[in-house]
Design an enzyme around this catalytic site. Structure first.
Site, mmCIF file in Angstrom:
data_model
loop_
_atom_site.group_PDB
_atom_site.id
_atom_site.type_symbol
_atom_site.label_atom_id
_atom_site.label_comp_id
_atom_site.label_asym_id
_atom_site.label_seq_id
_atom_site.Cartn_x
_atom_site.Cartn_y
_atom_site.Cartn_z
ATOM 1 N N TRP A 173 0.832 -1.185 0.000
ATOM 2 C CA TRP A 173 0.000 0.000 0.000
ATOM 3 C C TRP A 173 0.887 1.264 0.000
ATOM 4 O O TRP A 173 1.867 1.327 0.732
ATOM 5 C CB TRP A 173 -0.904 -0.029 1.245
ATOM 6 N N ASP A 341 -16.030 7.636 0.797
ATOM 7 C CA ASP A 341 -16.438 6.776 1.910
ATOM 8 C C ASP A 341 -17.048 7.595 3.051
ATOM 9 O O ASP A 341 -16.593 8.712 3.335
ATOM 10 C CB ASP A 341 -15.166 6.068 2.403
ATOM 11 N N TRP A 455 -15.462 2.468 -7.546
ATOM 12 C CA TRP A 455 -15.640 1.099 -7.021
ATOM 13 C C TRP A 455 -14.352 0.719 -6.300
ATOM 14 O O TRP A 455 -13.320 0.538 -6.933
ATOM 15 C CB TRP A 455 -15.941 0.156 -8.185
ATOM 16 N N ASP A 456 -14.446 0.582 -4.990
ATOM 17 C CA ASP A 456 -13.262 0.384 -4.150
ATOM 18 C C ASP A 456 -13.284 -1.027 -3.548
ATOM 19 O O ASP A 456 -14.330 -1.692 -3.523
ATOM 20 C CB ASP A 456 -13.302 1.448 -3.035
ATOM 21 N N ASP A 526 -2.929 5.471 -2.988
ATOM 22 C CA ASP A 526 -3.307 6.403 -1.924
ATOM 23 C C ASP A 526 -2.146 7.305 -1.546
ATOM 24 O O ASP A 526 -2.304 8.212 -0.728
ATOM 25 C CB ASP A 526 -3.789 5.637 -0.688
HETATM 26 C C1 DGJ Z 1 -9.097 3.584 -0.389
HETATM 27 C C2 DGJ Z 1 -9.058 4.523 -1.540
HETATM 28 O O1 DGJ Z 1 -7.881 4.367 -2.256
HETATM 29 C C3 DGJ Z 1 -9.213 5.944 -1.047
HETATM 30 O O2 DGJ Z 1 -9.114 6.838 -2.114
HETATM 31 C C4 DGJ Z 1 -10.513 6.077 -0.333
HETATM 32 O O3 DGJ Z 1 -11.571 5.905 -1.226
HETATM 33 C C5 DGJ Z 1 -10.597 5.066 0.802
HETATM 34 N N1 DGJ Z 1 -10.335 3.748 0.340
HETATM 35 C C6 DGJ Z 1 -11.945 5.120 1.457
HETATM 36 O O4 DGJ Z 1 -12.094 4.169 2.422
#
Ligand code: DGJ
Length: 708
Positions: A173, A341, A455-456, A526
């Protein structure tokens, strides 16, 4: 060039009849020879394959050509492309060519095991822009199930005197797209991803292989490979002391033995190939054209400038705060507001990541009156509205979980592991699949003004297993889960074709060209620190065109805003910023950035990319219009420097034209520098270059070029 079969002129070799098969695209591809026993040998893989095959020396015993798709035990000293345990317990496989079918751009070479009936079809499809796609279909012709331990989508031998591999990942990540170029030495280098739902956080399913020395932007032969698979992937590069590399590409076989029933067919993901003989720059430009035309939705369409509230507010927002952000969206000239979110969870409010996931009703305490007032507010200001969803997941602290604890992925004797306080829904269960699609149907029906979905998916897959699979085939889960998820994505697109879709998985956890089929763009990471983003976007640009790469200016890293904006503007631009905290001067920077971006957007999003200076103490890249009329150049100073740096030599301009060059410094009012416009002929811009004006770290310059 379409696939061609040159079998009409069989050669005589070793006293037997030999058939030659060539499959190629843009002149590059494979040459195969079928020996008198029906074994398929690879006689070439690379550019100018027809000429290569015509010049094959006569008299070389066919046994010296490697098998094109070796099954276990066929070439005892090499890793197999295919390993199967047959229904009667036989662990070896022998493959013979049964048929070759050519249908337009597609060639299928049908292999069979004559003793243990198994059909293995190697399929090749020649696309435009020089892309060759290939995949393998295994059909079980036996009376009982067989187990597929390893099934490569492709396993070519690449002639290579000094093989250099470039791969993207190895991190996790926030470190996606970490680029490594290394010399392959004897042994096997494996680049693989795991984690199932967000595997590409660790390793992106793309690579470059330069056979004869380090890859160059303008240079020699280089091969691009990509696996179109939204799950675990594996690339292996086996180098012996001979000047060749055996490449193994496919879904990751780790813990993923697949039980295949009688009569059933298993189809591997597609492996995508593109060869260049002129280096990586021309390769990327062609690859982008193919991605836009075939791999993403509406690939030639311009993407909006997005304002996302995630890094501006995280979970902490209310209607007023969002209305303020929408006002800023409109005021800046941005075009879409994306609510991330935290908007849902009535009885289990989603105030942080521990609760509410799965309960897709608006949290009325946070947003009284629901999303309607927000959507309307945006609409009245000419701003589109987008919404975040994570439909494959559930928090145990939710009404959904209370009602359906049996809907999660898991194994009978294990307590399922939580990750980010959430569990994965088992999309193999028909009720769960209906629920996931139903969530999206309902949200969109209730809010017809929404036109964009993010869509996550924010955790890896653990405890893989499902009651829908028999006890002897739980390991099928790794593959079946991807396919089931793709069916859901497909259904959503079929039912809501008007929606723009962004694919995200904890950042860049899903960036493959298979999943992208249903999406318009990806969230790359992120990590939005622009210094890191220069490197990540650079890496992704080898395969993904800029309109597919979401890039937002944020406050991460606390870099100057003008620099952050410029970096984000070199891809699909947007913001994740709490504008209420910005000074007037900073807001003016954002406004200038949007105005400039809207001018140059067709170049960035539809033009041809020229990577000029790789990230080091500085970086620079350029987008040129297809007709050479305009271009935009982005220059980033990443580290402090006191010496004069080399001028910036441009690429891709029309040599017969003179260009008006306007230098834009987002940190200053237009014209503030006094000397921000000049006329230069293309040869001067490409040979002498632009003077590099930057010294301070985290500064940027944008040059806009227009032919006069
Ligand atoms: C992970 C995503 O990459 C972020 O941009 C954000 O949408 C968060 N999740 C929200 O929980």
């Amino acid at each position: 060039m379409l696939a061609s079969v040159l079998g009409a002129v069989p050669r005589l070799c070793n006293g037997g009849r030999v058939t030659t098969i060539v499959v190629s695209s843009g002149g590059a591809g494979y040459g195969f020879l079928v020996d008198e026993l029906g074994r398929l040998h690879q006689a070439g893989f690379g550019p100018e394959i027809d000429a290569h095959m015509e010049q094959l020396p006569d008299g070389i015993p066919l046994a010296l050509y490697p098998l094109a798709y070796p099954a276990y035990d066929e070439e005892p000293t090499r890793a197999p492309a295919l390993r199967v345990t047959h229904g009667d317990g036989t662990t070896t496989t022998r493959l013979r060519v049964e048929d070759v079918r050519v249908n337009g751009p597609q060639t299928d070479i049908v292999l069979v095991d004559p003793d243990c009936p198994l059909g293995v079809t190697l399929s090749f499809h020649s696309d435009d822009h020089g892309v060759l796609r290939q995949w393998v279909s295994i059909t079980n012709r036996q009376p009982g199930p067989v187990t597929l331990h390893e099934v490569a989508a492709a396993s070519p031998l690449v002639g290579a005197s000094s093989p250099h591999l470039t791969h993207f990942g190895g991190g996790d990540w926030a470190t996606e797209w970490t680029t490594t170029t290394e010399v392959l030495t004897p042994g096997t280098k494996v680049v693989e991803s795991r984690g199932g739902v967000q595997p590409h956080l660790r390793s992106c399913p793309f690579f470059l292989l330069a056979p004869d020395g380090p890859p160059e932007e303008t240079g020699d032969a280089v091969l691009a490979g990509a696996l179109a698979w939204g799950g675990n992937t594996r690339f292996a590069f086996e180098r012996a002391t001979t000047p060749a590399v055996r490449v193994w590409c496919g879904h990751n076989p780790a813990a993923s033995e697949y039980v295949l029933d009688p009569g059933a067919t298993f189809v591997t993901p597609e492996q995508i190939w593109m060869w260049s003989t002129e280096g990586v720059g021309p390769l990327s430009r062609r690859f982008h054209r193919w991605v836009r035309a075939h791999a993403v939705r509406d690939g030639d369409a311009l993407r909006p400038v997005v304002v996302n509230n995630w890094e501006a507010t995280f979970f902490s927002f209310d209607t007023d705060r969002l209305l303020g952000l929408i006002d800023h969206t409109a005021d800046l000239g941005a075009e879409l507001f994306l609510l991330d979110d935290g908007w849902f969870g009535e009885s289990h409010p989603r105030d942080d990541d521990t609760a509410g996931l799965g309960d897709w009703e608006v949290d009325q305490a946070k947003l009284p009156g629901g999303l309607g007032p927000l959507v309307d507010w945006a609409d009245e200001r000419g701003v589109r509205f987008g919404l975040w969803v994570e439909p494959e997941m559930v928090n145990p602290d939710s009404t959904l979980y209370a009602h359906h604890p049996e809907w999660i992925v898991g194994q009978p004797t294990r307590h399922p592991r939580r990750w980010r306080s959430q569990l994965v829904l088992d999309v193999l269960q028909p009720d769960v699949a209906d629920f996931v699609c139903g969530v999206i149907d309902r949200v969109l029906a209730e809010n017809p003004g929404i036109s964009y979905l993010k869509w996550d998916a924010n955790r890896p897959l653990t405890d893989p297993g499902s009651p829908t699979l028999g006890a002897d085939r739980q390991a099928n889960y790794w593959v079946d889960q991807v396919r089931a998820t793709w069916r859901l994505m497909e259904t959503v697109v079929e039912r809501h074709p008007e929606q723009t879709l962004m694919l995200c998985a904890s950042g860049g956890g899903r960036v493959d060209l298979g999943s992208l089929h249903w999406f318009h763009e990806v969230w790359l990471s992120d990590n939005t620190d622009p210094v890191d983003r220069v490197r990540m976007q650079w890496a992704a640009s080898h395969f993904l065109p800029a309109n597919v790469v979401g890039a937002h200016a944020t406050r991460e890293g606390d870099r100057p805003l003008a620099f952050g904006c410029a970096v984000a503007m070199s891809a699909r631009f947007g913001f994740d910023i709490d504008f209420a905290r910005l000074t007037d001067e900073e807001l003016a920077v954002c406004r200038r950035a949007v105005e400039t971006y809207r001018d140059v957007r067709p170049l960035v999003q539809q033009g041809e990319l020229w990577r000029l200076v790789p990230p080091g103490e500085r970086a620079a890249l350029e987008y040129v219009a297809a007709d050479g009329q305009n271009a935009v150049v982005f220059g980033f100073q990443l580290a402090a420097c006191t010496d004069d740096l080399e001028p910036l030599r441009l690429g891709g301009l029309d040599p017969d034209r003179v260009y008006e060059v306007t230098a834009v410094d987002l940190a200053a009012e237009p014209g503030a520098t006094g000397a921000d416009r000049e006329r230069r002929p293309a040869p001067a811009l490409m040979e002498d270059g632009l003077e590099w004006p930057l010294r301070e770290p985290c500064t940027a310059r944008i040059w806009v070029l227009e032919a006069v």
